[in-house]
Design an enzyme around this catalytic site. Structure first.
Site, PDB file in Angstrom:
ATOM      1  N   GLU A  31       0.839  -1.191   0.000  1.00  0.00           N
ATOM      2  CA  GLU A  31       0.000   0.000   0.000  1.00  0.00           C
ATOM      3  C   GLU A  31       0.882   1.251   0.000  1.00  0.00           C
ATOM      4  OE1 GLU A  31      -2.906   2.807   0.536  1.00  0.00           O
ATOM      5  OE2 GLU A  31      -1.225   2.627   1.905  1.00  0.00           O
ATOM      6  N   SER A  57      -5.027   2.703  -1.141  1.00  0.00           N
ATOM      7  CA  SER A  57      -6.253   2.415  -0.395  1.00  0.00           C
ATOM      8  C   SER A  57      -7.172   3.623  -0.505  1.00  0.00           C
ATOM      9  CB  SER A  57      -5.916   2.161   1.082  1.00  0.00           C
ATOM     10  OG  SER A  57      -5.519   3.387   1.691  1.00  0.00           O
TER      11      SER A  57
END
Length: 180
Positions: A31, A57
């Site tokens: 991420e 995200s």
């Protein structure tokens, strides 16, 4: 990227590329919240683009393009970018292109010179994952790929938008009596 941001080397109009973070390169699509948060915190969120073969995200902000495929680890175009290369991003819904504005000769030279870096892991479960994971555009699944037929792709050719732009420039130069 973080060091460049701290040293104020990342400037308005820059395109930051974080690569080798895809399903195979990461491994597992890490991420990118920390890089996007740092760019936003530096006040560059509306003037700097971040491209990655990693993922974002719902917490990421700014001009972010992720899940780029083919990923750098398997020779995707993102692997061939170098510091200072001009990059054009057209995010309009009818276009959606990212173009590396280098000559065909330079592109081919880089493709020939490129070789994949070693995997970050070479044993255990993550190594098994690397060997059988599909691309981000295919959902990074591991149960639909034959683990005995894993191939490393060659770097992809230029996008059609770059070829079209180069043809227009050549035509204009011809009309003006200029040589390339």
């Amino acid at each position: 990227m973080m060091r460049g941001l701290e040293n104020k080397e990342i400037l308005p109009g820059d395109v930051v590329i974080i690569r080798y973070e895809g399903p195979k390169g990461g491994p597992g699509l890490p991420e990118m919240l920390t890089p996007t948060s740092a760019i936003m915190g530096a006040g560059l969120g509306d003037v700097v683009a971040l491209l990655t073969d990693g993922r974002f995200s719902g917490g990421s902000h700014g001009f972010c393009i992720g899940h780029i495929t083919p990923e750098a680890q398997v020779g995707g175009p993102i692997a061939l970018v170098r510091n200072g290369d001009p990059i054009r991003i057209d995010a309009r819904p009818e276009q959606r292109t990212i173009d590396l504005l280098i000559s065909d000769e330079e592109w081919e030279r880089r493709r020939q010179e490129w070789s994949p870096p070693p995997f970050r892991v070479t044993q255990g479960t993550l190594f098994k994952y690397i060997q059988c994971v599909a691309t981000a555009s295919e959902g990074c699944v591991t149960d639909e790929v034959d683990p005995y037929s894993v191939n490393v792709a060659q770097a992809a050719p230029k996008t059609p938008a770059v070829a079209e732009l180069e043809a227009i420039i050549a035509n204009l130069q011809s009309q003006l009596g200029m040589t390339a």
